[in-house]
Design a protein around this motif. Sequence first.
Motif, PDB file in Angstrom:
ATOM      1  N   ASN A   9       0.821  -1.213   0.000  1.00  0.00           N
ATOM      2  CA  ASN A   9       0.000   0.000   0.000  1.00  0.00           C
ATOM      3  C   ASN A   9       0.851   1.257   0.000  1.00  0.00           C
ATOM      4  O   ASN A   9       0.324   2.365  -0.017  1.00  0.00           O
ATOM      5  N   VAL A  11       2.557   2.951   2.038  1.00  0.00           N
ATOM      6  CA  VAL A  11       2.502   3.927   3.135  1.00  0.00           C
ATOM      7  C   VAL A  11       3.917   4.338   3.540  1.00  0.00           C
ATOM      8  O   VAL A  11       4.813   3.502   3.661  1.00  0.00           O
ATOM      9  N   ASN A  52      -0.326   9.741   5.600  1.00  0.00           N
ATOM     10  CA  ASN A  52       0.831   8.837   5.519  1.00  0.00           C
ATOM     11  C   ASN A  52       1.099   8.348   4.093  1.00  0.00           C
ATOM     12  O   ASN A  52       1.854   7.407   3.890  1.00  0.00           O
ATOM     13  N   TRP A  54      -0.816   6.858   1.764  1.00  0.00           N
ATOM     14  CA  TRP A  54      -1.412   5.603   1.296  1.00  0.00           C
ATOM     15  C   TRP A  54      -1.676   5.682  -0.207  1.00  0.00           C
ATOM     16  O   TRP A  54      -2.124   6.704  -0.717  1.00  0.00           O
ATOM     17  N   HIS A 240       6.160   0.430  12.954  1.00  0.00           N
ATOM     18  CA  HIS A 240       5.606   0.526  11.604  1.00  0.00           C
ATOM     19  C   HIS A 240       4.309  -0.280  11.493  1.00  0.00           C
ATOM     20  O   HIS A 240       3.335   0.189  10.902  1.00  0.00           O
ATOM     21  N   GLU A 244       0.331   1.403  10.951  1.00  0.00           N
ATOM     22  CA  GLU A 244      -0.687   0.972   9.994  1.00  0.00           C
ATOM     23  C   GLU A 244      -1.954   0.498  10.703  1.00  0.00           C
ATOM     24  O   GLU A 244      -3.073   0.833  10.291  1.00  0.00           O
ATOM     25  N   THR A 247      -3.861   3.452  11.979  1.00  0.00           N
ATOM     26  CA  THR A 247      -4.488   4.183  10.871  1.00  0.00           C
ATOM     27  C   THR A 247      -5.782   3.504  10.462  1.00  0.00           C
ATOM     28  O   THR A 247      -6.836   4.149  10.328  1.00  0.00           O
ATOM     29  N   TYR A 248      -5.722   2.182  10.263  1.00  0.00           N
ATOM     30  CA  TYR A 248      -6.929   1.432   9.919  1.00  0.00           C
ATOM     31  C   TYR A 248      -8.006   1.608  10.991  1.00  0.00           C
ATOM     32  O   TYR A 248      -9.172   1.851  10.683  1.00  0.00           O
ATOM     33  N   HIS A 295       3.710  -8.826   3.980  1.00  0.00           N
ATOM     34  CA  HIS A 295       3.519  -7.372   3.936  1.00  0.00           C
ATOM     35  C   HIS A 295       4.875  -6.714   4.188  1.00  0.00           C
ATOM     36  O   HIS A 295       5.126  -6.151   5.263  1.00  0.00           O
ATOM     37  N   SER A 298       5.222  -2.729   5.290  1.00  0.00           N
ATOM     38  CA  SER A 298       4.120  -2.307   6.162  1.00  0.00           C
ATOM     39  C   SER A 298       4.428  -1.016   6.904  1.00  0.00           C
ATOM     40  O   SER A 298       5.474  -0.883   7.536  1.00  0.00           O
ATOM     41  N   GLY A 299       3.494  -0.073   6.828  1.00  0.00           N
ATOM     42  CA  GLY A 299       3.538   1.110   7.678  1.00  0.00           C
ATOM     43  C   GLY A 299       4.774   1.968   7.555  1.00  0.00           C
ATOM     44  O   GLY A 299       5.159   2.644   8.507  1.00  0.00           O
TER      45      GLY A 299
END
Length: 322
Positions: A9, A11, A52, A54, A240, A244, A247-248, A295, A298-299
């Motif tokens: 994603n 980020v 961030n 995304w 990290h 994420e 944020t979700y 992932h 991630s973040g």
Amino acid sequence: MPVTVVRFNLVEPDATPASLSARYRAAVEMATYADDRGITTVQTEEHHGAANNWLPSPFAFAGAVFGATRHVAVTVSAVIGPLHDPLRLAEDIAVLDLLSGGRLVTVAGIGYRPEEYAQFDVDWKRRGKLQDELLETLLKAWTGEEFTYRGRTVRVTPRPFSDPHPLLLVGGSSRAAARRAARLGLPFFPSAHLPELEAYYKERLIEYGTEGWTMMPGAETPLLHIAEDPDRAWAEYGRHFLHEARTYASWQSGEIRSAVKSAATTVGELRAEGVYRVLTPDQCVEQGLDNLVLHPLSGGMPVDEGWRSLRLFCESVLPRLA
């Protein structure tokens, strides 16, 4: 063999243009590496106006991945349907389907952030009707024939590569989404493990006299990071994952059901929760998961650490899953 997915994603909180450019290019290079080693799918997604950074343009990213790979599928999960012009989206997906030889999978959802609708001046209260129009238009457009759209006659060319059309699933966690999928004879992609919603979808298929199928996350669909020393990885990079997850959580109301929803507020809570898992190669194999979702970035994960995770997975996990 389990389904293997690498999720991106893109980020990166507090990114500079240079650092974000390096992250995007690294993600495409990672997709190429994963493709060469037999990873099944690259997954990406869409969000707008996020502080961030995304990824807002999943189809542009998918095109870059297709240009750099030969076999891997790219799943856009999910595109926020009502934010897109239906005719333009039909064209974009058709071109990507042709470019990739049928490797694009699109999951169409309606999103859950009113602020994204406000950004594009789209009426949040009309999102269901707009989604109906979008899906119906895509299916008509991909025939290559003329049809009536908003009172005028239109035709979308070129036709896609896939017959009868590119793979299109309806995503969501509501009965309305399940009904929409069943009415149109489209496969259904619940956003979490929801057997009762799958059963409802199957009942609606019978009611509408249509055919379809469900692609549903398992009861456990953790986001994975592979490391030789998970304790060290959590200590150095846990922030990290937590970024994420938080944020979700800030975006999702209590009514939203998601396979990756977290209630954690600290790195320790997140580790105990199990939505994000840092595993050694041996531990990853021992999980016995049907779907392994890696992932690596991630973040805002440092790119070098993302590469370490991906290489460990491909070199020390993947050969043992066959």
